[in-house]
Write an enzyme that holds these catalytic residues in place. Sequence first.
Site, PDB file in Angstrom:
ATOM      1  N   ASP A  95       0.862  -1.187   0.000  1.00 23.93           N
ATOM      2  CA  ASP A  95       0.000   0.000   0.000  1.00 23.93           C
ATOM      3  C   ASP A  95       0.897   1.236   0.000  1.00 23.93           C
ATOM      4  OD1 ASP A  95       0.967   0.180   2.571  1.00 23.93           O
ATOM      5  OD2 ASP A  95      -0.938  -0.228   3.549  1.00 23.93           O
ATOM      6  N   ASP A 269      -7.577  -7.574   0.100  1.00 20.12           N
ATOM      7  CA  ASP A 269      -6.682  -7.812   1.239  1.00 20.12           C
ATOM      8  C   ASP A 269      -7.475  -7.472   2.473  1.00 20.12           C
ATOM      9  OD1 ASP A 269      -6.402  -4.734   0.951  1.00 20.12           O
ATOM     10  OD2 ASP A 269      -5.419  -5.199   2.857  1.00 20.12           O
TER      11      ASP A 269
END
Lengths: 379, 379
Positions: A95, A269
């Site tokens: 991320d 996720d």
Amino acid sequence: MPQPTDFSFSVHATDGAARTGAISMPRGKIRTPAFMPVGTAATVKAMYPEQVRDLGANVVLGNTYHLMLRPGAERMERLGGLHRFMRWDGPILTDSGGFQVMSLSALRKLDEKGVTFRSHIDGTAHHMSPERSIEIQGLLGSDIQMQLDECVRLPAEREAIEKAMRLSLRWAERCRVTFGEQPGKALFGIVQGGDIPDLRIESARALADLDLKGYAIGGLAVGEPQAVMLAMIETVEPHLPAAKPRYLMGVGTPDDLMQAVSRGIDMFDCVMPTRAGRHGLAYTRHGRINLRNARHAEDTRPLDEQSACAATRDYSRAYLHHLVRSDEILGMMLLTWNNLAYYQELMAGMRAAISAGRLADFIGETKAEWARAEAERAA
Amino acid sequence: MPQPTDFSFSVHATDGAARTGAISMPRGKIRTPAFMPVGTAATVKAMYPEQVRDLGANVVLGNTYHLMLRPGAERMERLGGLHRFMRWDGPILTDSGGFQVMSLSALRKLDEKGVTFRSHIDGTAHHMSPERSIEIQGLLGSDIQMQLDECVRLPAEREAIEKAMRLSLRWAERCRVTFGEQPGKALFGIVQGGDIPDLRIESARALADLDLKGYAIGGLAVGEPQAVMLAMIETVEPHLPAAKPRYLMGVGTPDDLMQAVSRGIDMFDCVMPTRAGRHGLAYTRHGRINLRNARHAEDTRPLDEQSACAATRDYSRAYLHHLVRSDEILGMMLLTWNNLAYYQELMAGMRAAISAGRLADFIGETKAEWARAEAERAA
């Protein structure tokens, strides 16, 4: 087969809005829809990397915020990158760090340039710009990198949501420039816009114009009802390029995954299976089971005798109950393993169902077994 | 080979006072000298049972005190016994519960009959007599059971040590009566007597007269210097039957193990490798390494590239350092695994050295490598 040198995505079958396919890249193939176990601090908590791979996970997620603070991005590069560090040879998605800066760090200040914050570990000051986020993800060696964005917690006013969405778009462009051309790697954009359809559509269209390798939907699963999340997916989906993978960030429960897949999502996720596993909760074919509950104290059945996962098949509920009650590390190890196995099994089931054109049936059967077992436990 | 139906011990080779051999019993063979990993609450902390077995451990220890409180002895019997509960098919040795009653529980009161105490978990009142200790160990399904004894923390007055030693002898006799004849299982007596040679000798001789299957030396590693412990072993050893296994309870460091083996000890248990593994300490061929230390932050070497253990061979010190600093469960898993692997490797090395008549050389070489590596780290 020769190793692919570039990042590519192909859809093999569709079933309504749902699709199954694969992302190919030099470090391996990601079968979609895919669930990515979260490896926050360079470890999928309580799991050996070989176990994660053996469960069928093709890709794991690393958190840029955690890794830039410890061990540090430049140090990670000197150590040979995140793959080598954590012994994960397959693709890694990172991320941008933005989400955790906003949720974990102190004294954060956000402006056009980026965000300034203090580490939640030692209070040191840091600055994260779109350019630095991409630089850090590159130092980590990430295969799929995410743009820096601003994620607004819901509910929020239109003005705040719109401002964050437009800032995220400008940051997407800056990330794209910094990322440049990296064959075999990918930069994904992130659709923002909260729970406001026209803002979501504007964000999706503008990102599509940037011609990125994939698109995430961010800013969901941040407190809103599931129906709002699903409505936003339905709003955004037609405006995302069909030939690019779609990633719903931070989602979710097994039901969330099924609902989102049936609306065209390819990647997920979530910390849920790993975090729940450290708190005595098991996700299974028979629904969610709280092992802390006294009803399990003398139950010699495993969580699921038909599972291929040893944690699920070989250990009694009575033993798991004992381990959870005793705060034993093995309890966390076994339940995390079970939960990740179930999540991977669920994804594999959905991929097969889409290929067979029976995703709706698969979802119906899965939920019927949850309900049946839940009623049995309540009886 | 047919499964043995009884408990037997045979010495295959000796080297000075040291000996190597095997205990045979229906659940398996225990190669001696043996180190028994401690599975306090029906789990060797942070390890899957298959891993413990694969390291070469032939027997694990269970703690009667912990298991009688949770899940409870009668419940354990209903669940099919400790072996099935914790998925350990090999022999299990259980302590009597006495040591932990004295160290962990509250409001304990000891008299001729036994000891009354309150659980450290929920404050419930319990009574443990020699008879009840053996009954509980039977309900657990223990293969090698220990007599209830009273263990005095050193330093202590002769009067207190003598009183506890004599009480322990009377309790040994009562345990023997309760245990009766159980082919394939064993009851061990425990030599007490603190750091006072004549009391130790009296205890050993009186226990030898009871003709038990094995003998432990208790009440050591309770705060006294290593030299005192070794002197007590040397004092006791000639008075224990040579044909019976000798077990030094609760010991110890790798050096303690080598010193005790060279003085004729056959069995050990200790929480040190597992506990140290949860606190960032690695026992290795290169000595004890504190992974928390900043010197390891960019060290890409494994703990020991020649080890057969994946935890020891495949993960960099930099990664282990990161995991320990981040309080990650995987750090505890890997260091526990490493430590138990090293302990088993050390025992295997001693068994081979005794067979080859070169135990003193083995000990010298082992300590020389510790010293060499320690000097290198200090440089």
